[in-house]
Design a protein around this motif. Structure first.
Motif: not given
Length: 211
Positions: A69-87
């Motif tokens: 698992f090396v997927a990530g939301s990316g540094g230019d996205t908000g906390a919503d994408k961090t929650l949905l992808i990274d978690l």
């Protein structure tokens, strides 16, 4: 036939790891949202499945004995994408791996994920997501290796790393190419014995540092 599933194979580290594994004669299934992002990689050992990590992607795990698992939301996205992808996507991937009896789950996490309370600023939501995703994997019963890189750079791979956190903050870094080569080692040579590594550019060959 052994096959590794790379989730996030079109990202910078994911694409490097895909190429390295194919060059090592490994069979790779690449999970991406857009297969055109891997159009330059042509290898009979590669199969590509298009899936959206915000939806269901359990089918991608069929026939795979290892998962990266090396997927990530990316540094230019908000906390919503961090929650949905990274978690959330990471947590779903762990559950899918368990259902498919995957033998080894390799998670790319982050330095600081062991102690999110020590982190402040814009990075904290990302670190909290990584911490919880790591914990979900640890508690799942799926054999795992968790890799926590320092700050990522675009330097050329030295193929030498350290698993000891440097005291000098300027040395809390590692090249993406070194991370990809660490993934190559873990997939092809390491035993899935529930280990967590922090990794930084260093002075030891990868195999020595991770032994």
């Amino acid at each position: 036939m052994k096959q590794a599933l790379i989730i996030g194979a079109s990202g910078q580290i994911g694409k490097m790891a895909t190429t390295l594994l194919l060059e090592a004669k490994q069979h790779v299934k690449a999970l991406v949202r857009d297969k055109n992002k891997l159009s330059e990689i042509t290898n009979p050992g590669l199969s590509i499945t298009e899936q959206d990590l915000e939806g269901a992607f359990s089918d991608a795990f069929a026939g795979c004995d290892q998962v990266i698992f090396v997927a990530g939301s990316g540094g230019d996205t908000g906390a919503d994408k961090t929650l949905l992808i990274d978690l959330w996507a990471a947590a779903k991937a762990v559950q899918y791996a368990k259902a498919h009896q995957v033998k080894h789950f390799i998670m790319i996490s982050s330095i600081g994920a062991d102690d999110p309370e020590a982190v402040s600023g814009d990075m904290k939501p990302y670190i909290v997501a990584k911490h919880l995703a790591d914990k979900h994997l640890i508690d799942s019963g799926v054999p795992y290796t968790i890799i926590r890189p320092g700050r990522l750079t675009d330097d050329t791979a030295s193929l030498k790393i350290s698993t000891v956190r440097p005291e000098d903050e300027n040395k809390l870094k590692i090249s993406r190419e070194n991370v990809a080569n660490v993934l190559l080692h873990v997939v092809t040579k390491a035993e899935p014995n529930n280990q967590i590594f922090e990794i930084f550019d260093g002075e030891q060959p990868i195999e020595t540092a991770l032994s």
